[in-house]
Write a protein that holds these residues in place. Structure first.
Motif, PDB file in Angstrom:
ATOM      1  N   VAL A   1       0.847  -1.201   0.000  1.00  9.98           N
ATOM      2  CA  VAL A   1       0.000   0.000   0.000  1.00  9.98           C
ATOM      3  C   VAL A   1       0.882   1.249   0.000  1.00  9.98           C
ATOM      4  O   VAL A   1       0.612   2.238  -0.687  1.00  9.98           O
ATOM      5  CB  VAL A   1      -0.947  -0.002   1.218  1.00  9.98           C
ATOM      6  CG1 VAL A   1      -1.680   1.334   1.338  1.00  9.98           C
ATOM      7  CG2 VAL A   1      -1.942  -1.147   1.116  1.00  9.98           C
ATOM      8  N   LYS A   2       1.966   1.167   0.762  1.00 17.22           N
ATOM      9  CA  LYS A   2       2.896   2.295   0.804  1.00 17.22           C
ATOM     10  C   LYS A   2       3.434   2.607  -0.593  1.00 17.22           C
ATOM     11  O   LYS A   2       3.516   3.763  -0.997  1.00 17.22           O
ATOM     12  CB  LYS A   2       4.052   1.954   1.741  1.00 17.22           C
ATOM     13  CG  LYS A   2       4.291   3.003   2.788  1.00 17.22           C
ATOM     14  CD  LYS A   2       5.580   2.747   3.494  1.00 17.22           C
ATOM     15  CE  LYS A   2       5.348   2.032   4.804  1.00 17.22           C
ATOM     16  NZ  LYS A   2       6.608   1.885   5.558  1.00 17.22           N
ATOM     17  N   ALA A   3       3.787   1.554  -1.327  1.00 13.44           N
ATOM     18  CA  ALA A   3       4.291   1.751  -2.694  1.00 13.44           C
ATOM     19  C   ALA A   3       3.217   2.409  -3.563  1.00 13.44           C
ATOM     20  O   ALA A   3       3.505   3.296  -4.377  1.00 13.44           O
ATOM     21  CB  ALA A   3       4.721   0.417  -3.288  1.00 13.44           C
ATOM     22  N   GLN A   4       1.965   2.013  -3.358  1.00 16.85           N
ATOM     23  CA  GLN A   4       0.869   2.619  -4.110  1.00 16.85           C
ATOM     24  C   GLN A   4       0.697   4.089  -3.725  1.00 16.85           C
ATOM     25  O   GLN A   4       0.420   4.938  -4.567  1.00 16.85           O
ATOM     26  CB  GLN A   4      -0.442   1.865  -3.837  1.00 16.85           C
ATOM     27  CG  GLN A   4      -0.462   0.441  -4.359  1.00 16.85           C
ATOM     28  CD  GLN A   4      -0.679   0.380  -5.860  1.00 16.85           C
ATOM     29  OE1 GLN A   4      -1.423   1.187  -6.411  1.00 16.85           O
ATOM     30  NE2 GLN A   4      -0.013  -0.536  -6.527  1.00 16.85           N
ATOM     31  N   MET A   5       0.889   4.367  -2.451  1.00 17.36           N
ATOM     32  CA  MET A   5       0.756   5.752  -1.993  1.00 17.36           C
ATOM     33  C   MET A   5       1.853   6.626  -2.615  1.00 17.36           C
ATOM     34  O   MET A   5       1.584   7.736  -3.079  1.00 17.36           O
ATOM     35  CB  MET A   5       0.826   5.814  -0.471  1.00 17.36           C
ATOM     36  CG  MET A   5       0.664   7.224   0.064  1.00 17.36           C
ATOM     37  SD  MET A   5       0.578   7.254   1.871  1.00 17.36           S
ATOM     38  CE  MET A   5       2.290   7.062   2.294  1.00 17.36           C
ATOM     39  N   VAL A   6       3.068   6.103  -2.646  1.00 18.20           N
ATOM     40  CA  VAL A   6       4.172   6.871  -3.240  1.00 18.20           C
ATOM     41  C   VAL A   6       3.878   7.140  -4.714  1.00 18.20           C
ATOM     42  O   VAL A   6       4.112   8.240  -5.216  1.00 18.20           O
ATOM     43  CB  VAL A   6       5.511   6.127  -3.064  1.00 18.20           C
ATOM     44  CG1 VAL A   6       6.617   6.800  -3.859  1.00 18.20           C
ATOM     45  CG2 VAL A   6       5.884   6.079  -1.585  1.00 18.20           C
ATOM     46  N   LYS A   7       3.326   6.150  -5.386  1.00 16.12           N
ATOM     47  CA  LYS A   7       2.947   6.336  -6.787  1.00 16.12           C
ATOM     48  C   LYS A   7       1.934   7.477  -6.913  1.00 16.12           C
ATOM     49  O   LYS A   7       2.080   8.370  -7.753  1.00 16.12           O
ATOM     50  CB  LYS A   7       2.350   5.033  -7.325  1.00 16.12           C
ATOM     51  CG  LYS A   7       1.943   5.082  -8.770  1.00 16.12           C
ATOM     52  CD  LYS A   7       1.207   3.806  -9.167  1.00 16.12           C
ATOM     53  CE  LYS A   7      -0.174   3.735  -8.513  1.00 16.12           C
ATOM     54  NZ  LYS A   7      -0.945   2.544  -8.919  1.00 16.12           N
ATOM     55  N   LEU A   8       0.936   7.471  -6.031  1.00 14.31           N
ATOM     56  CA  LEU A   8      -0.092   8.514  -6.068  1.00 14.31           C
ATOM     57  C   LEU A   8       0.527   9.888  -5.793  1.00 14.31           C
ATOM     58  O   LEU A   8       0.226  10.878  -6.472  1.00 14.31           O
ATOM     59  CB  LEU A   8      -1.170   8.203  -5.018  1.00 14.31           C
ATOM     60  CG  LEU A   8      -2.453   9.004  -5.102  1.00 14.31           C
ATOM     61  CD1 LEU A   8      -3.203   8.713  -6.388  1.00 14.31           C
ATOM     62  CD2 LEU A   8      -3.362   8.699  -3.912  1.00 14.31           C
TER      63      LEU A   8
ATOM     64  N   ALA B   1       4.491   7.140 -15.326  1.00 17.10           N
ATOM     65  CA  ALA B   1       5.777   6.612 -15.775  1.00 17.10           C
ATOM     66  C   ALA B   1       6.952   7.534 -15.467  1.00 17.10           C
ATOM     67  O   ALA B   1       8.080   7.073 -15.273  1.00 17.10           O
ATOM     68  CB  ALA B   1       5.716   6.340 -17.276  1.00 17.10           C
ATOM     69  N   VAL B   2       6.692   8.854 -15.429  1.00 18.39           N
ATOM     70  CA  VAL B   2       7.793   9.799 -15.248  1.00 18.39           C
ATOM     71  C   VAL B   2       8.524   9.540 -13.934  1.00 18.39           C
ATOM     72  O   VAL B   2       9.710   9.827 -13.783  1.00 18.39           O
ATOM     73  CB  VAL B   2       7.256  11.249 -15.320  1.00 18.39           C
ATOM     74  CG1 VAL B   2       8.324  12.254 -14.991  1.00 18.39           C
ATOM     75  CG2 VAL B   2       6.688  11.526 -16.702  1.00 18.39           C
ATOM     76  N   ARG B   3       7.796   9.013 -12.955  1.00 14.49           N
ATOM     77  CA  ARG B   3       8.438   8.586 -11.715  1.00 14.49           C
ATOM     78  C   ARG B   3       8.111   7.120 -11.440  1.00 14.49           C
ATOM     79  O   ARG B   3       7.942   6.709 -10.301  1.00 14.49           O
ATOM     80  CB  ARG B   3       8.003   9.483 -10.556  1.00 14.49           C
ATOM     81  CG  ARG B   3       8.615  10.869 -10.657  1.00 14.49           C
ATOM     82  CD  ARG B   3       8.579  11.623  -9.356  1.00 14.49           C
ATOM     83  NE  ARG B   3       9.631  12.636  -9.311  1.00 14.49           N
ATOM     84  CZ  ARG B   3       9.749  13.532  -8.350  1.00 14.49           C
ATOM     85  NH1 ARG B   3       8.900  13.552  -7.343  1.00 14.49           N
ATOM     86  NH2 ARG B   3      10.732  14.402  -8.354  1.00 14.49           N
ATOM     87  N   GLY B   4       8.039   6.342 -12.499  1.00 14.14           N
ATOM     88  CA  GLY B   4       7.621   4.956 -12.387  1.00 14.14           C
ATOM     89  C   GLY B   4       8.762   3.999 -12.074  1.00 14.14           C
ATOM     90  O   GLY B   4       9.803   4.407 -11.552  1.00 14.14           O
TER      91      GLY B   4
ATOM     92  N   ILE C   1      12.526   4.292 -10.082  1.00 14.10           N
ATOM     93  CA  ILE C   1      12.793   3.612  -8.804  1.00 14.10           C
ATOM     94  C   ILE C   1      14.083   2.789  -8.945  1.00 14.10           C
ATOM     95  O   ILE C   1      14.972   2.831  -8.090  1.00 14.10           O
ATOM     96  CB  ILE C   1      11.577   2.747  -8.405  1.00 14.10           C
ATOM     97  CG1 ILE C   1      10.379   3.664  -8.071  1.00 14.10           C
ATOM     98  CG2 ILE C   1      11.907   1.839  -7.226  1.00 14.10           C
ATOM     99  CD1 ILE C   1       9.056   2.953  -7.916  1.00 14.10           C
ATOM    100  N   LYS C   2      14.200   2.085 -10.079  1.00 14.35           N
ATOM    101  CA  LYS C   2      15.409   1.309 -10.378  1.00 14.35           C
ATOM    102  C   LYS C   2      16.642   2.234 -10.415  1.00 14.35           C
ATOM    103  O   LYS C   2      17.701   1.897  -9.866  1.00 14.35           O
ATOM    104  CB  LYS C   2      15.223   0.610 -11.735  1.00 14.35           C
ATOM    105  CG  LYS C   2      16.356  -0.292 -12.154  1.00 14.35           C
ATOM    106  CD  LYS C   2      16.230  -1.651 -11.494  1.00 14.35           C
ATOM    107  CE  LYS C   2      17.517  -2.434 -11.619  1.00 14.35           C
ATOM    108  NZ  LYS C   2      17.556  -3.563 -10.691  1.00 14.35           N
ATOM    109  N   ALA C   3      16.496   3.396 -11.046  1.00 20.48           N
ATOM    110  CA  ALA C   3      17.613   4.350 -11.133  1.00 20.48           C
ATOM    111  C   ALA C   3      18.068   4.762  -9.737  1.00 20.48           C
ATOM    112  O   ALA C   3      19.271   4.859  -9.460  1.00 20.48           O
ATOM    113  CB  ALA C   3      17.204   5.574 -11.959  1.00 20.48           C
TER     114      ALA C   3
END
Lengths: 503, 503
Positions: free
Chosen positions: A340-347, B40-43, B47-49
């Motif tokens: 969920v945290k990863a989803q939040m960071v995406k948002l 995608a711009v922060r996808g 994260i890998k970078a």
């Protein structure tokens, strides 16, 4: 038809089409959830206050010379001075050429350099990572650990936000499902800060009210939580409980026992806990103390501390800094599912990042001058002066209001507001109903029009049926506050007389 | 059972409950609209970078010494220096004691004083009105009038925002109805900036794609708009069309004729127009010119200018200032229903206001030093230097990329990105599919791992089926950009060889 006639006809058709053309976006086609949103702190009464201000500016006359805006916790607008050290650090970050200026203290330069080291290209003009600048997150975690006397804080659980409101909206967005959103219950105190009800409306969740106990200094009663939860279970799935401590608009400071009860309840009922702690530095009553939800959770033992999902919010806008315009804040997230945290960071990343100046301001608040630093003395003086004045104003407000017949005000233990209960005579209630407005709205409008004082009706925060209140800030200077309270008293007495037919 | 056994049993039950206790918020219970969001711009690639960067910092080795982030339009992070005058004004606003400093120019002080006059308590720490500081809104309106050679602009139609993203989300929120949201169609270009697709996912609207014409320098083709609209009509109600001009990620600058066609189409089909003009100052091709949608609408005559609902967005983050971290921006709203406008202001007020430092930065952009002012020369030099370098880098990028076999890059007429089409051999396509990823994601991951260059796969922006691209910024310094492009060339040639079996 001649060419000329033809052309005239075409022109007429064009004009007719244009006149008949409907707008794409009208009140009828507007997202109905937007329509449902209400936010009294900047609602109709404040719009009216703005109109009166403009009227006065343009030379109009009223029985008063200025509008006093006690509607919103906007300390600097009420004359509070910024903390010098905070502004020095932010100015240094903004214009690093000032690093060479001897008029800026080394303590401030050290902090500014450190913040800039954490920024892309060493510039406040770069985006930060979406959760915020790393070294600022680390400073915040260190601050939390110190505040909570050693309870561990992981900087990767700390997320900078654009004011606390932004964080609150983000967390609710995760919890409230779109499609079956009307089934997600969000428990909020009544009275509440209307950001909560506004967010709930916008997201089409179910507002689940639990009432604070006015007769007991607005304390949170655990039995009321159970009642509220059980009642809500009949028509929705309560998934989250919001607490505001110290309280807004109610100014109470929760006891440790009460917080334990809330956390135990959340544990038992599997509720996500949102703890709005933006007033953690605003505690005035000598017998009260701020207890963070996190520390209390820790002390309840590992089965609680390792399982209850808890988010705490903080802000640059309140406390002793009152830096609302910087839109700084953070949230600490405990026990959130890593996926969920990863989803939040995406948002969060869609909006890129919180403003860097606000992040820098937050850093100063969690990393203020220390006793061994040169800047400590001035910083400490400024901080004590703001908090001392607020404590004095809290007492003064309570005292003056309680001396007015028909007004009853609980102690302002913390935060920045008084939320007095006002008696409104039945005749006035009837008149308001005839006008299609809440009785306390009528009261506040009359107060504004007759005295220039702008406060917010209790109905904007929620209150028990048949009770009426208003929220006023305690931010004006002591002199101004005395004038304000005197006017409220005179107005109230006049209002009672008028509607009780006692003249 | 003994007391001791009893107590041990109780303890075990407690631990079992704690272990079995499910989290309230999991990937299963998360708002599914949040899950659907992609940015995608922060996808994943970014994260890998970040992971590789940390690995290098900790002493790990790779075939390169640093990660070059060409994934995001973050000018200062790539070494661009701030515009001195802008930072002077913001620093003066932040720390007004600097008004006494002889090292700050009078021009900057005058602007700072004016901005502070417009702030509550003359402090950047107060909330502004939700639409922004009044004098800044007036400056913006004056700027727009000047830019559009006299087309009138009403300051009350101007709203400050927290970056352009915030404004775009706000307008979409009004247009996309919650309950029957899946019926609201939002037309966006493909390729697009993924804020749009992310917002559409979050709000559960229908994404209606219209494809830009890669063979014609990514121009917008009116026939494609009609096709897209008619196809969408079968399953949703298209209500809004979004245009990005100059284009992101595609870098094209729209012709006046093309804009006229779009506006005519919007008029005919009753579409709300959202015009993302954040790159209005970033036009490099000598045969191109920025035409604002508003000016073109004006020139189409009153039946258009008085009826088409149009919002234009601008930002402090792009142009020649690149002040991303300030989160400044504005939108100008034309022909919006007054009742809807009131609803929008209510919605904005829940989040209180955009950051004041960002508002001040926006003010400098719309009210820069004038030829008669002392600061003009330095300002003009700095501005020309940034824009000149960008123009040079735009040409350089196009030239070097087009010299690589299997890469085809349209001219970068404006904005800050190249979006080259890359040939990916069928074997690589197969391999990617077997790995469950997009072929251009495989390509970009390999590029990152082998060269340290971080670009974004075209699939993150949308592209015609069977075509592959990546987006890279042209922001690195010329020296670094040359190295970067050389590495891309070598990588691409190696990639082709490897997957074509030509080694």
């Amino acid at each position: 038809m001649t060419n000329r006639n033809m052309s005239a006809l075409n022109e007429s058709i064009k004009i007719a089409r244009w006149i008949l053309r409907e707008k794409t976006l009208t009140l009828d086609t507007l997202n109905p959830q937007v329509k449902a949103v209400e936010y009294a702190v900047r609602g109709p009464i404040v719009i009216k206050a703005g109109e009166i201000e403009r009227y006065l500016e343009e030379g109009g006359t009223k029985p008063f010379s200025e509008v006093i805006k006690a509607n919103i916790g906007d300390a600097h607008a009420m004359g509070q001075k910024p903390i010098t050290f905070l502004r020095q650090v932010v100015a240094l970050c903004t214009f690093p050429e000032l690093m060479d200026s001897p008029s800026f203290p080394e303590d401030a330069k050290r902090r500014a350099r450190r913040i800039l080291q954490g920024c892309g290209g060493h510039s406040l003009g770069s985006y930060s990572a979406s959760p915020g600048v790393e070294c600022i997150r680390k400073d915040i975690a260190a601050y939390i650990e110190q505040r909570d006397e050693g309870v561990p804080s992981d900087w990767e659980n700390v997320y900078l936000t654009t004011g606390a409101s932004d964080g609150i909206m983000t967390i609710l967005r995760l919890l409230v499902s779109g499609k079956d959103s009307s089934r997600t219950g969000v428990m909020i105190p009544i009275p509440q800060y209307p950001l909560y009800s506004a967010a709930i409306s916008e997201m089409d969740a179910v507002q689940v009210n639990y009432y604070l106990d006015e007769d007991n200094c607005w304390a949170l009663d655990i039995n009321e939580l159970h009642r509220s939860y059980q009642a809500a279970k009949q028509h929705c799935q309560p998934r989250v409980i919001c607490i505001i401590n110290p309280g807004n608009p109610t100014g109470q400071v929760q006891s440790k026992k009460c917080i334990e009860e809330v956390l135990h309840f959340a544990y038992e009922e599997n509720l996500f806990v949102m703890s709005d702690e933006v007033y953690q530095d605003n505690v005035y009553a000598p017998d009260c103390q701020f207890h963070s939800f996190k520390k209390v959770l820790y002390e309840m033992g590992p089965e609680y501390f390792n399982s209850v999902e808890l988010v705490s919010f903080h802000s640059t806008s309140k406390g002793y800094t009152g830096e609302c315009g910087f839109r700084g804040g953070y949230m600490e997230v405990i026990n959130m599912d890593p996926e969920v945290k990863a989803q939040m960071v995406k948002l969060l990343s869609v909006r890129l990042c919180p403003p860097l100046a606000g992040q820098a301001a937050m850093d100063v608040i969690v990393n203020p001058p220390q006793p061994e630093e040169h800047t400590f003395k001035q910083f400490h003086q400024e901080k004590s002066s703001v908090l001392g004045a607020l404590a004095e104003k809290a007492k003064l407000t309570e005292k003056i209001l309680n001396a007015v017949p028909g007004i009853k005000c609980n102690p302002v233990q913390g935060a920045m507001y008084a939320f007095p209960r006002i008696f409104i005579p039945p005749k006035a209630v009837e008149e308001a109903k005839a006008l299609g407005m809440q009785p306390d709205m009528l009261y506040c409008l009359r107060l504004l029009e007759e005295t220039g004082i702008c406060v917010v009706p209790g109905s904007g925060f929620g209150q028990k049926d048949g009770t009426y209140h208003f929220r006023m800030t305690i931010l004006p200077s002591i002199e101004k506050l005395k004038v304000l309270l005197g006017k409220v008293r005179d107005f109230h007495i006049g209002f009672l007389k008028e509607y009780s037919g006692l003249e």
